[in-house]
Design a protein around this motif. Structure first.
Motif, PDB file in Angstrom:
ATOM      1  N   LYS A  77     -67.283  24.177 -51.705  1.00  0.00           N
ATOM      2  CA  LYS A  77     -66.403  23.597 -52.718  1.00  0.00           C
ATOM      3  C   LYS A  77     -64.935  23.797 -52.328  1.00  0.00           C
ATOM      4  CE  LYS A  77     -69.642  24.503 -56.548  1.00  0.00           C
ATOM      5  NZ  LYS A  77     -70.688  25.217 -55.777  1.00  0.00           N
ATOM      6  N   ARG A  78     -64.053  23.443 -53.244  1.00  0.00           N
ATOM      7  CA  ARG A  78     -62.614  23.582 -53.031  1.00  0.00           C
ATOM      8  C   ARG A  78     -62.287  24.972 -52.466  1.00  0.00           C
ATOM      9  NH1 ARG A  78     -58.687  20.615 -55.372  1.00  0.00           N
ATOM     10  NH2 ARG A  78     -60.065  19.883 -57.033  1.00  0.00           N
ATOM     11  N   PRO A  79     -61.472  25.069 -51.413  1.00  0.00           N
ATOM     12  CA  PRO A  79     -61.217  26.363 -50.791  1.00  0.00           C
ATOM     13  C   PRO A  79     -60.483  27.349 -51.701  1.00  0.00           C
ATOM     14  CG  PRO A  79     -59.768  24.665 -49.897  1.00  0.00           C
ATOM     15  CD  PRO A  79     -60.796  23.960 -50.727  1.00  0.00           C
ATOM     16  N   VAL A  80     -60.761  28.622 -51.454  1.00  0.00           N
ATOM     17  CA  VAL A  80     -60.124  29.716 -52.173  1.00  0.00           C
ATOM     18  C   VAL A  80     -59.324  30.539 -51.176  1.00  0.00           C
ATOM     19  CG1 VAL A  80     -60.517  31.874 -53.427  1.00  0.00           C
ATOM     20  CG2 VAL A  80     -61.915  29.868 -53.944  1.00  0.00           C
ATOM     21  N   LEU A  81     -58.054  30.772 -51.484  1.00  0.00           N
ATOM     22  CA  LEU A  81     -57.220  31.655 -50.668  1.00  0.00           C
ATOM     23  C   LEU A  81     -56.928  32.909 -51.481  1.00  0.00           C
ATOM     24  CD1 LEU A  81     -55.474  32.330 -48.193  1.00  0.00           C
ATOM     25  CD2 LEU A  81     -53.584  31.089 -49.294  1.00  0.00           C
ATOM     26  N   ALA A  87     -49.343  46.649 -50.393  1.00  0.00           N
ATOM     27  CA  ALA A  87     -48.825  47.844 -51.060  1.00  0.00           C
ATOM     28  C   ALA A  87     -49.213  49.110 -50.308  1.00  0.00           C
ATOM     29  CB  ALA A  87     -49.351  47.909 -52.497  1.00  0.00           C
ATOM     30  N   GLY A  88     -49.233  48.996 -48.982  1.00  0.00           N
ATOM     31  CA  GLY A  88     -49.514  50.175 -48.178  1.00  0.00           C
ATOM     32  C   GLY A  88     -50.960  50.361 -47.774  1.00  0.00           C
ATOM     33  N   HIS A  89     -51.892  49.627 -48.425  1.00  0.00           N
ATOM     34  CA  HIS A  89     -53.308  49.726 -48.097  1.00  0.00           C
ATOM     35  C   HIS A  89     -53.752  48.501 -47.295  1.00  0.00           C
ATOM     36  CE1 HIS A  89     -54.071  53.323 -50.369  1.00  0.00           C
ATOM     37  NE2 HIS A  89     -53.628  52.790 -51.488  1.00  0.00           N
ATOM     38  N   HIS A  90     -54.944  48.591 -46.712  1.00  0.00           N
ATOM     39  CA  HIS A  90     -55.477  47.504 -45.906  1.00  0.00           C
ATOM     40  C   HIS A  90     -55.942  46.345 -46.793  1.00  0.00           C
ATOM     41  CE1 HIS A  90     -57.948  45.376 -42.953  1.00  0.00           C
ATOM     42  NE2 HIS A  90     -57.389  46.101 -42.003  1.00  0.00           N
ATOM     43  N   SER A  91     -55.777  45.132 -46.289  1.00  0.00           N
ATOM     44  CA  SER A  91     -56.120  43.937 -47.060  1.00  0.00           C
ATOM     45  C   SER A  91     -57.614  43.750 -47.263  1.00  0.00           C
ATOM     46  CB  SER A  91     -55.552  42.690 -46.372  1.00  0.00           C
ATOM     47  OG  SER A  91     -54.141  42.735 -46.333  1.00  0.00           O
ATOM     48  N   ASN A  92     -58.453  44.528 -46.584  1.00  0.00           N
ATOM     49  CA  ASN A  92     -59.889  44.355 -46.790  1.00  0.00           C
ATOM     50  C   ASN A  92     -60.348  44.877 -48.144  1.00  0.00           C
ATOM     51  OD1 ASN A  92     -59.979  47.118 -46.448  1.00  0.00           O
ATOM     52  ND2 ASN A  92     -61.345  47.091 -44.685  1.00  0.00           N
ATOM     53  N   LEU A  93     -59.410  45.198 -49.002  1.00  0.00           N
ATOM     54  CA  LEU A  93     -59.703  45.392 -50.422  1.00  0.00           C
ATOM     55  C   LEU A  93     -60.519  44.210 -50.939  1.00  0.00           C
ATOM     56  CD1 LEU A  93     -58.951  46.742 -53.283  1.00  0.00           C
ATOM     57  CD2 LEU A  93     -57.068  45.102 -53.302  1.00  0.00           C
ATOM     58  N   ALA A  94     -60.270  43.018 -50.381  1.00  0.00           N
ATOM     59  CA  ALA A  94     -60.976  41.804 -50.811  1.00  0.00           C
ATOM     60  C   ALA A  94     -62.379  41.706 -50.226  1.00  0.00           C
ATOM     61  CB  ALA A  94     -60.172  40.566 -50.409  1.00  0.00           C
ATOM     62  N   ASP A  95     -62.697  42.593 -49.282  1.00  0.00           N
ATOM     63  CA  ASP A  95     -64.007  42.559 -48.621  1.00  0.00           C
ATOM     64  C   ASP A  95     -64.375  43.990 -48.235  1.00  0.00           C
ATOM     65  OD1 ASP A  95     -66.277  41.186 -47.465  1.00  0.00           O
ATOM     66  OD2 ASP A  95     -65.359  41.499 -45.501  1.00  0.00           O
ATOM     67  N   SER A 101     -67.577  43.114 -52.466  1.00  0.00           N
ATOM     68  CA  SER A 101     -66.806  42.123 -51.729  1.00  0.00           C
ATOM     69  C   SER A 101     -66.503  40.920 -52.609  1.00  0.00           C
ATOM     70  CB  SER A 101     -67.589  41.668 -50.488  1.00  0.00           C
ATOM     71  OG  SER A 101     -66.950  40.570 -49.877  1.00  0.00           O
ATOM     72  N   LEU A 102     -65.223  40.719 -52.891  1.00  0.00           N
ATOM     73  CA  LEU A 102     -64.816  39.537 -53.636  1.00  0.00           C
ATOM     74  C   LEU A 102     -65.098  38.288 -52.810  1.00  0.00           C
ATOM     75  CD1 LEU A 102     -63.515  38.266 -56.103  1.00  0.00           C
ATOM     76  CD2 LEU A 102     -61.260  38.699 -55.076  1.00  0.00           C
ATOM     77  N   VAL A 103     -64.955  38.402 -51.504  1.00  0.00           N
ATOM     78  CA  VAL A 103     -65.277  37.278 -50.616  1.00  0.00           C
ATOM     79  C   VAL A 103     -66.715  36.812 -50.856  1.00  0.00           C
ATOM     80  CG1 VAL A 103     -65.721  36.648 -48.215  1.00  0.00           C
ATOM     81  CG2 VAL A 103     -63.618  37.863 -48.810  1.00  0.00           C
ATOM     82  N   VAL A 113     -63.866  30.411 -48.203  1.00  0.00           N
ATOM     83  CA  VAL A 113     -62.974  31.525 -48.522  1.00  0.00           C
ATOM     84  C   VAL A 113     -62.048  31.887 -47.365  1.00  0.00           C
ATOM     85  CG1 VAL A 113     -62.851  33.909 -49.352  1.00  0.00           C
ATOM     86  CG2 VAL A 113     -64.748  32.428 -50.076  1.00  0.00           C
ATOM     87  N   TYR A 114     -60.790  32.102 -47.711  1.00  0.00           N
ATOM     88  CA  TYR A 114     -59.756  32.537 -46.772  1.00  0.00           C
ATOM     89  C   TYR A 114     -59.037  33.743 -47.372  1.00  0.00           C
ATOM     90  CZ  TYR A 114     -60.559  27.881 -44.834  1.00  0.00           C
ATOM     91  OH  TYR A 114     -61.151  26.754 -44.311  1.00  0.00           O
ATOM     92  N   VAL A 115     -58.605  34.666 -46.507  1.00  0.00           N
ATOM     93  CA  VAL A 115     -57.900  35.863 -46.971  1.00  0.00           C
ATOM     94  C   VAL A 115     -56.676  36.099 -46.098  1.00  0.00           C
ATOM     95  CG1 VAL A 115     -58.013  38.366 -47.330  1.00  0.00           C
ATOM     96  CG2 VAL A 115     -60.020  36.946 -47.828  1.00  0.00           C
ATOM     97  N   THR A 116     -55.541  36.366 -46.723  1.00  0.00           N
ATOM     98  CA  THR A 116     -54.354  36.753 -45.964  1.00  0.00           C
ATOM     99  C   THR A 116     -54.413  38.255 -45.709  1.00  0.00           C
ATOM    100  OG1 THR A 116     -53.097  37.045 -48.017  1.00  0.00           O
ATOM    101  CG2 THR A 116     -52.879  34.929 -46.881  1.00  0.00           C
ATOM    102  N   GLN A 117     -54.545  38.623 -44.450  1.00  0.00           N
ATOM    103  CA  GLN A 117     -54.460  40.035 -44.091  1.00  0.00           C
ATOM    104  C   GLN A 117     -53.009  40.327 -43.746  1.00  0.00           C
ATOM    105  OE1 GLN A 117     -56.707  41.287 -40.657  1.00  0.00           O
ATOM    106  NE2 GLN A 117     -55.769  43.302 -40.624  1.00  0.00           N
TER     107      GLN A 117
END
Length: 375
Positions: A77-81, A87-95, A101-103, A113-117
């Motif tokens: 479906k429509r992409p999600v970014l 804030a000092g922690h690693h972006s894999n908070l999303a995964d 895993s929110l991903v 799904v796309y994630v900005t690291q």
């Protein structure tokens, strides 16, 4: 090995001594004690990884854009970014893990799904500011649009990523189908909180000094200290006793979770000094997100009233970093009709709202149910 940590008053060594001084007898040759010590020693060099297969599709300055192909749904479906917090922690908070895993939640609903690291800043990028992070966000959005052929995408911001996503949507409303802002401080004066109190009372020169001491970057270790100082007993004493209890009881799953979380939490990243100081000034000291046209980025005035798309706002009932009132205030500053604004109050705290098992199972599932209607 340096046992003293950043707390000054408590250290892992202090906890070790208290264990030895407790009423129970513990031999220094006890294998349980050795394991306890070995775990803490290993955690002095934290590391963290992604849990879901992904590909790097764009790297520029402090941006690393990752694509998580959806193996369950070829015609996604429509992409999600997703914009995790810088804030000092690693972006894999999303995964964070296969079970958290929110991903993967978005994958189950058929999304691409796309994630900005966000990468740790080096002195080379010390002068990047908020406008540069909005520019980098636009580069990510444009890359997603180019790859998918979809003109409007879903934008999901977590904590700091939430106000970043809100600013971006206000500046580029034609590119966003739905905005999701989770545990994001929008109106920091809506209700008191420790982090806002600290930022508003501390002279700006103190923050400038910390940036200067890092050769122009805000060191992640200082940011981590700030978060820990809001719950010192938990971060400097209680969790170490919990680890000891789990080792004594043979709670291997608990030990595994402890190590995984500590590796993520203790792994710090640096921020561009200019970016950090602009956040302190515009978000926390002056509360400028609530004041239309009070500051500009890349020559454009920031006004959240430009947001008119459907908006989902999430907040945690027990969030001590971003209380619900600060997050839900977003609805007061946008043009989206009330019927198109969904508020979700989770049972968790700050991190729990963003990646807790219950929140992902219940609350983020609700987010996906709403997004289905916006296709």
């Amino acid at each position: 090995m340096n046992w003293m940590n950043e707390s000054g008053s408590y250290s892992r060594y202090n906890v070790f001594l208290k264990i030895l001084q407790s009423n129970e007898y513990v031999s220094i040759f006890d294998p349980k004690l050795k394991r306890y010590m070995d775990i803490l020693i290993d955690l002095e060099q934290p590391f963290t990884t992604w849990s879901t297969p992904n590909n790097i599709i764009l790297v520029h300055e402090t941006l690393c854009l990752r694509h998580f192909p959806n193996k369950h749904e070829r015609s996604a479906k429509r992409p999600v970014l997703i914009l995790p917090p810088q804030a000092g922690h690693h972006s894999n908070l999303a995964d964070y893990s296969p079970a958290q895993s929110l991903v993967r939640v978005f994958h189950r609903y058929g999304y691409d799904v796309y994630v900005t690291q966000w990468l740790s800043a080096t002195p080379e990028y010390k002068d990047l500011g908020i406008e540069d992070y909005i520019r980098l966000t636009d580069e990510a959005v444009e890359e997603v649009r180019k790859r998918t052929g979809v003109y409007k995408i879903h934008l999901v911001g977590q904590c700091q990523g939430g106000w970043q996503a809100s600013i971006y949507t206000s500046l580029f409303p034609d590119k966003i189908s739905t905005l999701v802002s989770a545990a994001a401080p929008i109106d920091v004066n809506a209700t008191p909180s420790p982090i806002v109190d600290y930022a508003q009372k501390m002279p700006i020169d103190v923050f400038r000094f910390m940036v200067k001491s890092g050769s122009g970057v805000m060191q992640g270790k200082y940011i981590l200290q700030g978060f820990k100082s809001m719950q010192p007993e938990e971060h400097y004493v209680r969790k170490y006793f919990r680890l000891w209890q789990m080792i004594k009881e043979g709670n291997e799953e608990g030990i595994k979770r402890f190590i995984h979380f500590e590796n993520w939490y203790q792994y710090t990243q640096n921020l561009p000094g200019r970016f950090y100081l602009e956040i302190v000034k515009n978000i926390f000291k002056k509360n400028n997100l609530t004041k239309p046209d009070s500051f500009q980025l890349n020559g454009c005035l920031v006004n959240l009233r430009n947001i008119s798309c459907p908006v989902i706002i999430m907040a945690g009932k027990r969030d001590h970093i971003t209380p619900p009132e600060q997050a839900f205030a977003l609805k007061n500053y946008i043009s989206t009709p009330a019927a198109d604004v969904i508020e979700i109050l989770t049972e968790g705290g700050h991190i729990g709202t963003l990646m807790g098992t219950e929140s992902l199972r219940e609350d983020w599932t609700a987010v996906n149910e709403v997004l289905k209607l916006a296709i």
